[in-house]
Scaffold this active site. Structure first.
Site, PDB file in Angstrom:
ATOM      1  N   LYS A   1      48.353  45.798  34.935  1.00  0.00           N
ATOM      2  CA  LYS A   1      47.212  45.241  33.878  1.00  0.00           C
ATOM      3  C   LYS A   1      47.124  45.016  32.356  1.00  0.00           C
ATOM      4  CE  LYS A   1      42.252  45.288  33.843  1.00  0.00           C
ATOM      5  NZ  LYS A   1      41.283  46.611  34.762  1.00  0.00           N
TER       6      LYS A   1
ATOM      7  N   SER B   1      37.441  44.581  37.325  1.00  0.00           N
ATOM      8  CA  SER B   1      38.232  44.008  36.523  1.00  0.00           C
ATOM      9  C   SER B   1      40.101  43.424  37.006  1.00  0.00           C
ATOM     10  CB  SER B   1      37.938  44.558  35.666  1.00  0.00           C
ATOM     11  OG  SER B   1      38.900  45.601  34.891  1.00  0.00           O
TER      12      SER B   1
ATOM     13  N   SER C   1      36.842  49.272  39.285  1.00  0.00           N
ATOM     14  CA  SER C   1      37.850  48.182  38.733  1.00  0.00           C
ATOM     15  C   SER C   1      39.126  48.181  39.947  1.00  0.00           C
ATOM     16  CB  SER C   1      37.983  48.000  37.203  1.00  0.00           C
ATOM     17  OG  SER C   1      36.506  47.406  36.869  1.00  0.00           O
TER      18      SER C   1
END
Length: 481
Positions: free
Chosen positions: A74, A149, A173
């Site tokens: 990420k 997210s 998330s």
């Protein structure tokens, strides 16, 4: 069941080299990610160099379990010499001068970094529509969101761009995207993994997590990235095999708490999947016990007061001077601050900064922020009291399957998609999401939550569940995407 172990066997037998494996994944990303938009930065040259190094280690017979295994990160984990954007214009050209503890631990294990993944800007969002680099598509249906997210992290693994990926979990998330994309993902106990080098959203909630197809892979990776860190005072460290110590043990006698009131209003297909999952756990010897969890809407309100406050403080550092985007037209210092932050942040980030500054204002502090912190403590105590009766609490990972892009642009509607995941973040507890069925031909996930630092109970329970009831239907369907 483990992709990592299957790849390890292929690499060790010489069936495939780390360079060949890396090239396969890079080619697939370049060919197919145009439709999904999960990767912000492809690290082709760096990945091939790391793969060559891994092959040399394998040839010398000094490899570990993760040597040569590809991974995607990420894009809020700092990677030395590679840009780290947090999916924001503010950090579009930021190249980190050091590695985060998470990425360093992966490198030290000999893993190959394929690239950096798309996400909601500064991890603020539940749909991955709030990215400077554009929305991410769900590989199961390109018209739908992958969750957020960590939407890029989920979409990339679901699309087969890597066997494993990192994510972060502030309010769900990793677990909500895992539910939307048919994956297994875990938020470990707060403090078990380091936040050093992870771009901050809300520091008392943020925690690194892992995505994979199988719970065993998630456990293996969490063991690799967890541990003490001298640069993070909140990282307490866990023993070396914290997440994998009990994977082979059956779960007979484990007690799972269920609050029926959280399930009765779900769509029929999700209720059916939940019921089947609980029946399967009973067949494995677990006991299902009725419990009452704290009011989830109160938890949601508490979360959306405290986290914007922490975000407003954390994002104050982006001023157009030290690093990050700088507006070139500013005529004085005040204008530099204002224009750099106005242009550099997206709408959702600015919304949360404004909320955060409002609740921290002296006139509102006691009414909002202070009361929310008090309620957070009460809820944590209430949840911990439940764990005097049960080993784990089961609830859905999301109230629905993945929804279409644009369906929840209203902030409150989007925030409600986190309603089942937020309690674990408020209380700092470990939680794991895993596929349990389908609704409207899209995957839906269940979630187990345990007492702090009882992470191994969760990995044990889901590994045993997947061993007996499998997730091959999810793997096979994803293979046809």
């Amino acid at each position: 069941m483990s992709y990592i172990k299957k790849l390890r066997a292929r690499l060790d037998s010489g069936e495939i080299s780390a360079v060949e494996l890396t090239k396969e994944y890079l080619a697939k990303i370049k060919e197919q990610d145009k439709r999904i938009n999960s990767v912000i930065t492809l690290c082709e040259a760096e990945a091939l160099k790391e793969a060559e190094d891994a092959d040399a280690i394998i040839s010398a017979g000094k490899q570990g379990l993760l040597t040569g295994i590809p991974i995607l990160h990420k894009d809020l984990f700092c990677t030395k010499g590679i840009r780290t954007t947090a999916a924001s214009k503010m950090l579009d050209n930021f190249v980190a001068p050091y590695d985060s503890t998470v990425t360093k631990n992966c490198k030290d294990q000999g893993m190959v970094t394929l690239g950096k993944l798309n996400m909601d800007e500064f991890a603020m969002g539940s749909t991955n529509e709030y990215s400077y680099y554009g929305a991410v598509s769900n590989p199961w249906d390109l018209e739908r969101v992958p969750g957020g997210s960590s939407g890029g992290s989920a979409a990339a693994v679901a699309a087969g761009f890597a066997p494993i990926s990192t994510g972060s979990d502030t309010g769900g998330s990793v677990r909500q995207p895992a539910s939307f994309c048919g994956l297994t993902a875990m938020k470990p106990s707060y403090g078990s993994t380091s936040r050093f080098g992870m771009v901050a959203f809300a520091s008392s909630f943020d925690q690194a997590g892992i995505f994979g197809h199988y719970a065993e892979d998630v456990a293996l990776m969490l063991d690799a990235i967890a541990g003490e860190c001298e640069f993070d005072s909140t990282c307490v460290g866990v023993k070396q095999n914290h997440f994998t110590q009990d994977l082979e043990k059956d779960i007979s006698g484990k007690v799972i708490g269920v609050d029926e009131s959280l399930i009765k209003d779900l769509p029929a297909q999700i209720q059916e999947a939940v019921s089947k999952t609980l029946d399967n756990f009973k067949k494995l010897g677990a006991e299902i016990k009725s419990v009452k969890v704290p009011d989830l809407k109160e938890a949601l309100s508490t979360y959306y007061i405290i986290t914007p406050a922490e975000a407003a403080a954390n994002l104050a550092r982006y001023d157009g001077i030290r690093y990050g985007y700088r507006n070139p037209e500013a005529r004085d210092l005040d204008e530099l601050y204002r224009k750099s932050r106005t242009d550099g942040f997206g709408a959702e980030v600015k919304r949360r900064i404004m909320i955060g500054n409002y609740v921290l204002a002296s006139s509102q502090y006691d009414s909002y922020y202070n009361k929310s912190q008090q309620l957070r403590k009460v809820m944590t105590d209430q949840i911990n009291q439940i764990f005097t009766q049960v080993d784990a609490i089961f609830m859905p990972a999301s109230p629905s399957e993945a929804f279409k892009k644009g369906d929840k642009l209203d902030p409150v509607s989007a925030y409600l998609s986190d309603i089942y995941t937020i309690p674990a973040n408020i209380s700092g507890l470990p939680a794991i999401a895993f596929p349990i069925g389908f609704a409207n031909n899209l995957p839906v996930g269940g979630q187990l939550m345990a007492k702090a630092f009882n992470d191994n109970i969760l990995t044990q329970m889901v590994v045993q569940y997947q061993k007996h009831y499998g997730i091959e239907e999810f793997i096979l369907q994803q293979a046809r995407i």
